[in-house]
Write an enzyme that holds these catalytic residues in place. Structure first.
Site, short mmCIF file in Angstrom:
data_model
loop_
_atom_site.label_atom_id
_atom_site.label_comp_id
_atom_site.label_asym_id
_atom_site.label_seq_id
_atom_site.Cartn_x
_atom_site.Cartn_y
_atom_site.Cartn_z
N ASP A 176 -4.72 -75.21 -75.38
CA ASP A 176 -5.40 -74.09 -76.03
C ASP A 176 -5.97 -74.49 -77.40
O ASP A 176 -5.32 -75.20 -78.16
CB ASP A 176 -4.35 -72.97 -76.21
CG ASP A 176 -4.95 -71.62 -76.53
OD1 ASP A 176 -5.87 -71.21 -75.81
OD2 ASP A 176 -4.49 -70.97 -77.49
N GLU B 199 -9.42 -76.94 -74.40
CA GLU B 199 -10.32 -75.82 -74.68
C GLU B 199 -11.03 -76.11 -75.99
O GLU B 199 -10.42 -76.05 -77.05
CB GLU B 199 -9.53 -74.52 -74.79
CG GLU B 199 -10.45 -73.32 -74.94
CD GLU B 199 -9.81 -72.10 -75.60
OE1 GLU B 199 -10.34 -71.00 -75.42
OE2 GLU B 199 -8.81 -72.25 -76.32
C1 NOJ Z 1 -7.79 -69.01 -75.48
C2 NOJ Z 1 -7.30 -68.06 -74.45
O1 NOJ Z 1 -8.05 -68.22 -73.26
C3 NOJ Z 1 -7.43 -66.67 -75.02
O2 NOJ Z 1 -7.15 -65.70 -74.04
C4 NOJ Z 1 -6.52 -66.54 -76.21
O3 NOJ Z 1 -6.70 -65.27 -76.81
C5 NOJ Z 1 -6.81 -67.62 -77.24
N1 NOJ Z 1 -6.97 -68.92 -76.66
C6 NOJ Z 1 -5.70 -67.69 -78.26
O4 NOJ Z 1 -4.58 -68.29 -77.68
#
Ligand code: NOJ
Length: 537
Positions: free
Chosen positions: A207, A248
């Site tokens: 993440d 991500e």
């Molecule tokens: C990416 C996640 O897909 C999202 O849902 C989340 O709010 C943020 N990261 C923070 O963790």
């Protein structure tokens, strides 16, 4: 001198890898208490294998504060008791393995919940070793950092009366940022990775990577902090020879390579840049934009290390587009203010954006699968699940899976689902569900499954595509070459039938997969509205 780090070969090949994203809370409840469970996912593995999925990406199933879809983690190694336990996780991983499916879980180390014991210990005592796990200041730092969720949050600093200082939070105020510059925090990340790798996961979707790297750079500016990724990669490789670290990173196309380093850092990146431009293409009904987009990646970010998708668990975040381009996409797919979110995105699901038209939706999947990248399907998109725009923020796209037309769509057999499946109307489970679509040859589910199964036999689709000029901007045409064989992918992104010039001639090609393509003469092909085809030579 240190020996060079080994090059990490990717264990996921684009033509036969399909990542299927599951929200465990919403997929299938195996015990009738109203929440989706890990055992519920195990029950559905045969369906996933039948569909053609090969990797299951599980959204957070950890103990959490329940205020950010589980990303507000309270204990990274504990399973939310509503969703399962260690034994059910083990059952899921083993049952998946037996079907050739791998499991990827979330590594959320950019922040924790403010209910995490680390944060609570840090709040209470300036001398606690946990104080340095977070970022505290006597005054908010004016470094220009913007909150990720405007206008829900207006800044990235929150006064904490217990701690007597401000703490930093890029995401929600209830998600304080972890300080990755602190070595103990990085050790915690490695410990958490070991925990799940020991339990058989293939790797992680990591993440909020750029924000983690930004903090790491504070400890050591080498590589702009990307050494953090090498550390994590080395940890994963201690447990497995072929780990997966999918980052991500909502960053410019030209930067992806620096996050990959041939797989020595991340093994894959989630390609936001492409995602945004796919929607621009769909909005314009003009595929020519893709040639430009695909040319923007450096050689250090090959297609096979980029992960592509149409919709995910969040808003369709359009930050990779210029304001004018973003407006074009908004005008086409989210013309009403309540369809938009965070001043940058769309909170609708795929099917309603594309008028629920199976031909149009399967065309977008054909396009997704014709890019030489690894695709992700969000659960439910294969049947065209809709959205609930009256739910707040991103919850609009988080409704239960629709398995059949019976009670609660087969999401739960109990009396009270924690969230009701979409009922009534065009997207209601009574009409739109897996069971019904399995029985129809021209359903969206059957079309997507055909695409996935055809793709498996087209090894050339693992190569980077070469865009071909077929004299028609409405048609995406890409040539893939592999071991002397060639595959031509054709996708008509427009609502009108299109005629194109065929490179070579129709005699050169054999149809591998087609939705309404014909050859009016040897030099050309005609694709129906939203038609697509894969031709081999
Ligand atoms: C990416 C996640 O897909 C999202 O849902 C989340 O709010 C943020 N990261 C923070 O963790």
């Amino acid at each position: 001198m240190n020996p060079p780090e080994p090059l990490i070969r990717s264990s996921m090949r684009p033509h036969d890898t399909v990542i299927y994203q599951i929200d465990p809370r919403l997929f299938r409840d195996a015990n009738g208490h109203g929440w989706g469970t890990l055992d519920g996912i195990t029950e559905k593995l045969d369906y996933l294998a039948w569909l053609g999925a090969t990797v299951i990406w599980l959204l957070p199933f950890y103990r959490s504060g329940d205020r950010d879809g589980g990303y507000d983690v309270v204990d990274h190694c504990a399973i939310d008791p509503r969703l399962g336990d260690e034994a059910s996780f083990d059952r899921l991983v083993r049952a998946a393995e037996r079907r050739g499916l791998r499991v990827v879980t979330e590594l959320v180390m950019q922040h924790t919940s403010d209910r995490h014991p680390w944060f609570q210990a840090a709040q209470r005592d300036r001398k606690s070793p946990y104080r340095d796990y977070y970022i505290w200041r006597d005054q908010p730092e004016a470094d220009g950092s913007k909150p990720i969720f405007p206008p829900i949050e207006s800044g990235v600093w929150r006064w904490d009366a217990i701690a007597g200082q401000y703490y930093r939070h890029r995401f929600y105020a209830h998600e304080p940022d972890l300080e990755l510059a602190t070595p103990q925090v990085r050790e915690e990340a490695r410990r958490i990775m070991r925990h799940w790798l020991d339990r058989g996961v293939a790797g992680f979707r990591v993440d909020a990577i750029p924000y983690m790297v930004e903090r790491a750079a504070r400890a050591d500016p080498e590589d702009g902090g990307r050494w953090l990724l090498r550390e994590m990669n080395a940890e994963a490789r201690r447990a497995r020879s072929d780990p997966v670290l999918i980052g991500e990173a909502d960053i410019a196309a030209g930067e992806y390579g620096t996050y990959l380093d041939d797989g020595r850092r991340l093994t894959h990146v989630l390609d936001f840049h492409l995602n945004n431009h796919l929607f621009l293409v769909l909005a314009r009904q003009d595929a020519s934009e893709l040639a430009r987009t695909l040319a923007e990646y450096g050689e250090d970010a090959p297609a096979a290390r980029r992960v592509a998708w149409l919709r995910n668990n969040d808003e369709l975040d359009l930050e990779q587009l210029s304001p004018e381009e973003r407006k074009e996409v908004m005008d086409a797919f989210a013309p009403e203010p309540w369809m938009q979110l965070y001043h940058r995105g769309i909170r609708r699901r795929l099917a309603p954006m594309l008028d629920g038209d199976p031909q149009r939706i399967s065309m977008t999947h054909a396009l997704l699968f014709s890019l030489g990248q690894i695709p992700v399907l969000r659960f439910g998109d294969e049947i065209g699940v809709g959205d609930e725009l009256e739910f707040p923020e991103r919850e609009s796209g988080r409704t239960p899976m629709q398995w059949h037309a019976g009670t609660h769509a087969g999401f739960t057999d109990g009396p009270a689902p924690w969230r009701k499946p979409i009922a009534g109307g065009r997207y209601g489970y009574e009409r739109l569900n897996v069971r019904a679509q399995r029985q129809q040859n021209d359903s969206l589910l059957s079309r997507i499954r055909r695409l996935l199964h055809a793709r498996r036999h087209c090894e050339a689709l693992s190569q980077a595509p070469r865009i071909v000029d077929v004299g028609n901007r409405a048609v995406f045409a890409a040539l893939f070459e592999h071991n002397g064989s060639r595959l031509l992918a054709l996708v008509n992104v427009s609502a009108d039938a299109q005629r194109i010039a065929l490179p070579g001639g129709s005699g050169d090609f054999q149809v591998e997969l087609a939705s309404d393509v014909d050859f009016p003469d040897p030099a050309s092909a005609r694709l129906s509205a939203y038609g697509y085809a894969w031709l081999s030579a």
